[in-house]
Design a protein around this motif. Structure first.
Motif, PDB file in Angstrom:
ATOM      1  N   VAL A  82     -48.843 -34.598   8.716  1.00 34.35           N
ATOM      2  CA  VAL A  82     -49.048 -35.102   9.995  1.00 34.35           C
ATOM      3  C   VAL A  82     -47.713 -34.895  10.686  1.00 34.35           C
ATOM      4  N   VAL A  83     -47.777 -33.752  11.582  1.00 36.51           N
ATOM      5  CA  VAL A  83     -46.547 -33.267  12.280  1.00 36.51           C
ATOM      6  C   VAL A  83     -46.359 -33.932  13.480  1.00 36.51           C
ATOM      7  N   ALA A  84     -47.468 -34.055  14.144  1.00 35.34           N
ATOM      8  CA  ALA A  84     -47.322 -34.416  15.680  1.00 35.34           C
ATOM      9  C   ALA A  84     -48.219 -35.451  15.987  1.00 35.34           C
ATOM     10  N   LEU A  85     -47.915 -36.194  16.930  1.00 37.04           N
ATOM     11  CA  LEU A  85     -48.822 -37.261  17.640  1.00 37.04           C
ATOM     12  C   LEU A  85     -48.577 -37.110  19.200  1.00 37.04           C
ATOM     13  N   CYS A  86     -50.173 -37.403  19.813  1.00 41.41           N
ATOM     14  CA  CYS A  86     -49.995 -37.247  21.222  1.00 41.41           C
ATOM     15  C   CYS A  86     -50.682 -38.222  21.831  1.00 41.41           C
ATOM     16  N   ASP A  87     -50.220 -38.818  22.860  1.00 35.85           N
ATOM     17  CA  ASP A  87     -51.180 -39.950  23.605  1.00 35.85           C
ATOM     18  C   ASP A  87     -50.477 -40.073  25.086  1.00 35.85           C
ATOM     19  N   VAL A  88     -51.105 -40.636  26.007  1.00 33.23           N
ATOM     20  CA  VAL A  88     -50.720 -40.691  27.162  1.00 33.23           C
ATOM     21  C   VAL A  88     -50.304 -42.242  27.549  1.00 33.23           C
ATOM     22  N   ASP A  89     -50.426 -42.965  26.337  1.00 32.39           N
ATOM     23  CA  ASP A  89     -50.051 -44.472  26.197  1.00 32.39           C
ATOM     24  C   ASP A  89     -48.475 -44.455  25.259  1.00 32.39           C
ATOM     25  N   ALA A  90     -47.450 -44.735  25.841  1.00 26.02           N
ATOM     26  CA  ALA A  90     -46.161 -44.703  25.158  1.00 26.02           C
ATOM     27  C   ALA A  90     -46.500 -45.757  23.896  1.00 26.02           C
ATOM     28  N   ASN A  91     -46.955 -46.821  24.115  1.00 20.07           N
ATOM     29  CA  ASN A  91     -47.048 -47.912  23.167  1.00 20.07           C
ATOM     30  C   ASN A  91     -47.727 -47.299  22.040  1.00 20.07           C
ATOM     31  N   HIS A  92     -49.189 -46.722  22.289  1.00 14.02           N
ATOM     32  CA  HIS A  92     -49.937 -46.507  21.223  1.00 14.02           C
ATOM     33  C   HIS A  92     -49.008 -45.236  20.422  1.00 14.02           C
ATOM     34  N   LEU A  93     -48.512 -44.393  20.916  1.00 12.83           N
ATOM     35  CA  LEU A  93     -47.697 -43.415  20.511  1.00 12.83           C
ATOM     36  C   LEU A  93     -46.658 -43.859  19.722  1.00 12.83           C
ATOM     37  N   ARG A  94     -45.833 -44.721  20.045  1.00  8.91           N
ATOM     38  CA  ARG A  94     -44.838 -45.662  18.980  1.00  8.91           C
ATOM     39  C   ARG A  94     -45.421 -46.263  18.069  1.00  8.91           C
ATOM     40  N   ASP A  95     -46.496 -47.317  18.398  1.00  9.67           N
ATOM     41  CA  ASP A  95     -46.975 -47.902  17.302  1.00  9.67           C
ATOM     42  C   ASP A  95     -47.691 -46.978  16.007  1.00  9.67           C
ATOM     43  N   ASN A  97     -46.972 -43.703  15.246  1.00  7.11           N
ATOM     44  CA  ASN A  97     -46.088 -42.977  14.612  1.00  7.11           C
ATOM     45  C   ASN A  97     -45.573 -43.849  13.482  1.00  7.11           C
ATOM     46  N   GLN A  98     -45.284 -44.969  13.946  1.00  9.02           N
ATOM     47  CA  GLN A  98     -44.690 -46.033  12.756  1.00  9.02           C
ATOM     48  C   GLN A  98     -45.748 -46.316  11.753  1.00  9.02           C
ATOM     49  N   LEU A  99     -46.995 -46.370  12.298  1.00 13.18           N
ATOM     50  CA  LEU A  99     -48.161 -46.895  11.229  1.00 13.18           C
ATOM     51  C   LEU A  99     -48.247 -45.628  10.318  1.00 13.18           C
ATOM     52  N   LEU A 100     -48.612 -44.539  10.872  1.00 12.53           N
ATOM     53  CA  LEU A 100     -49.256 -43.152  10.226  1.00 12.53           C
ATOM     54  C   LEU A 100     -47.973 -42.457   9.537  1.00 12.53           C
ATOM     55  N   THR A 101     -46.821 -42.568  10.032  1.00 14.81           N
ATOM     56  CA  THR A 101     -45.969 -41.367   9.384  1.00 14.81           C
ATOM     57  C   THR A 101     -44.289 -42.257   9.430  1.00 14.81           C
ATOM     58  N   ASP A 102     -44.190 -43.540   9.410  1.00 17.64           N
ATOM     59  CA  ASP A 102     -43.013 -44.212   9.259  1.00 17.64           C
ATOM     60  C   ASP A 102     -42.136 -43.629  10.319  1.00 17.64           C
ATOM     61  N   GLY A 103     -42.536 -43.356  11.501  1.00 15.89           N
ATOM     62  CA  GLY A 103     -41.851 -42.671  12.788  1.00 15.89           C
ATOM     63  C   GLY A 103     -41.606 -41.278  12.389  1.00 15.89           C
ATOM     64  N   LYS A 104     -41.995 -40.555  11.591  1.00 18.33           N
ATOM     65  CA  LYS A 104     -41.162 -39.254  11.288  1.00 18.33           C
ATOM     66  C   LYS A 104     -41.914 -37.996  11.971  1.00 18.33           C
ATOM     67  N   ALA A 105     -43.230 -38.266  12.763  1.00 22.03           N
ATOM     68  CA  ALA A 105     -43.751 -37.199  13.395  1.00 22.03           C
ATOM     69  C   ALA A 105     -43.605 -37.086  15.055  1.00 22.03           C
ATOM     70  N   ASP A 106     -43.334 -35.636  15.238  1.00 17.24           N
ATOM     71  CA  ASP A 106     -43.041 -35.454  16.820  1.00 17.24           C
ATOM     72  C   ASP A 106     -44.079 -35.973  17.588  1.00 17.24           C
ATOM     73  N   THR A 107     -43.537 -36.538  18.890  1.00 18.41           N
ATOM     74  CA  THR A 107     -44.510 -37.111  19.808  1.00 18.41           C
ATOM     75  C   THR A 107     -44.609 -36.286  20.954  1.00 18.41           C
TER      76      THR A 107
END
Length: 456
Positions: free
Chosen positions: A66-79, A81-91
């Motif tokens: 999982v190298v990238a996450l995309c969302d129009v809600d910054a809260n979803h994106l932050r949470d 990324n932490q849940l799925l990759t420990d914050g390591k994916a590009d957003t």
């Protein structure tokens, strides 16, 4: 051969052990695949991180990077990324940035329904294989375009109707039907529960972090609405945004394309398994909404507007089987044939033909035959992802391909048009068009908001 092509081929070779096995615990085979292909796994991006995105991503996360996450809600994106990759994916907050990346092989599209077709089409044109949540489209005409682009590009697209990959319940039920244990099917009852209801929902401030204009995307321009529901957790009240979007025709088809996309799907596969025609010719019945409709358009704009209650009947060409879609029966599918009946949902498979398996079991390969000969690892969502990876490896149609999915989903769309207009809708499966009803035919498509047209 490019470095990316070499990595891709290495991944596919190394996952052969995963996709060739038969009914092995998923965690074991996934771990083995990861160990064998640590540096050669497909690069994956999740578009639409909230809701189904985080629920379904952990399965592929075991076998892809999982190298990238995309969302129009910054809260979803932050949470997320932490849940799925420990914050390591590009957003990213714009999916087009994801599609432009040459290092990404596979995308998962888990946005609200009104975004599905646009992102999927552009992903295929960008050379990405895709796993797209159901329902695949918001309209019938979007489905025609999706199928055309899939055939043109040859990209592998798996629709997230994971019930097609349930071996112990849904595919077992289909195998029983295919073995003739019910005889000729006469009646099918599809229970998909009631749709959402709301009081008047006032205009409200857009939550911090949410780009409402981007969330609306190709749908019509409308203000954000929210009303606290004292029966639910704070932030999960009545709204036309997150979590409750499917109760608005502007964004979805309601319960008919939500649970309907699962259970109508199995019902139509059951008709085919019985050797009978599942080509729809009409949808008729009654429905109750939360608002008045005029020429298929809700009069009030401040409350949920998809069908809450419905009693619909689908007829099929050259067949006397009646498919009844209802809100007021158990969630699941009841198949009634000349020799017996069975009921199946995610929790159970029951009926005399099921009980009869103890004395007269199915052939050893009966379920595998119904499943189409693909790898049978794990069950449900896990197996659905393994099937997707298998299809990528062999460049073949996956279990839930866009073509068979749209034949089913068109029934759900026609049911929605029937509910909105309050009259019978006739359908020509050969031309894929509404017959004899100009207004109903016009509802096969919807205009895109300026600036959010599909980029071809």
């Amino acid at each position: 051969m490019s470095q990316k092509s070499t990595k891709r081929r290495a991944f596919l070779r190394n996952t052969a052990a995963l996709t060739a096995a038969t009914i092995v615990p998923y965690h074991f085979t996934a771990s083995r695949a990861i160990a064998q292909s640590k540096n050669s796994r497909l690069q994956y991006a999740l578009i639409g991180v909230g809701g189904n995105g985080t629920r379904t991503c952990p399965v592929p996360a075991k076998v892809v990077d999982v190298v990238a996450l995309c969302d129009v809600d910054a809260n979803h994106l932050r949470d997320g990324n932490q849940l799925l990759t420990d914050g390591k994916a590009d957003t990213h907050d714009d999916y087009r940035e994801v599609l432009q990346r040459k290092d990404i092989d596979v995308v998962q599209i888990s946005t609200p329904d009104h975004w599905h077709a646009k992102i999927l089409i552009e992903a295929m044109l960008a050379g990405k294989d895709a796993y797209c949540e159901k329902p695949l489209t918001l309209t019938i005409d979007e489905g025609k375009l999706v199928r055309k682009v899939q055939q043109k590009t040859g990209r592998v697209v798996q629709v997230g109707t994971q019930q097609r990959s349930s071996f112990d319940k849904f595919n077992k039920a289909l195998a029983i039907i295919a073995a003739g244990r019910l005889g000729k099917l006469k009646r099918i009852v599809v229970g998909i529960d009631s749709g959402g209801w709301s009081p008047e929902v006032p205009v409200a401030e857009v939550p911090d972090g949410l780009d409402w204009n981007a969330w609306l995307g190709p749908g019509p321009d409308m203000p954000f609405r929210y009303l606290r529901n004292p029966k639910r957790d704070p932030g999960k009240g009545y709204t036309n945004g997150h979590t409750q979007f499917r109760w608005w025709y502007e964004h979805s088809g309601g319960k008919l394309t939500d649970w309907g996309a699962h259970h109508v799907d199995i019902a139509m596969l059951g008709i085919a398994a019985a050797g009978q025609s599942n080509a729809p010719v009409s949808v008729d019945g009654t429905a109750k909404h939360n608002t008045e409709f005029r020429d298929g358009v809700p009069v009030q704009t401040d409350r949920y507007n998809t069908a809450m209650q419905f009693d619909l009947h689908v007829a099929f060409a050259g067949s006397d089987v009646d498919m009844n879609i209802r809100h007021d029966v158990d969630n699941g599918i009841l198949f009634e044939g000349e020799l017996g009946r069975l009921f199946v949902n995610r929790g159970k498979l029951v009926g005399k033909p099921v009980e009869g398996l103890a004395a007269n079991p199915l052939a050893d390969d009966a379920i595998a035959q119904v499943y189409g000969g693909g790898p049978m690892i794990g069950n449900d969502r896990e197996a659905h992802w393994v099937n997707f990876l298998h299809a990528i490896e062999h460049r073949i149609l996956p279990r839930s391909d866009v073509h068979s999915h749209m034949k089913m989903l068109n029934v759900c769309h026609l049911a929605g048009i029937c509910c909105r207009l309050g009259r019978k809708i006739n359908w020509d499966q050969t031309t894929e068009s509404v017959v004899g009803d100009e207004l109903a035919a016009s509802m096969m498509k919807r205009p895109y908001r300026e600036g959010f047209e599909i980029e071809m």
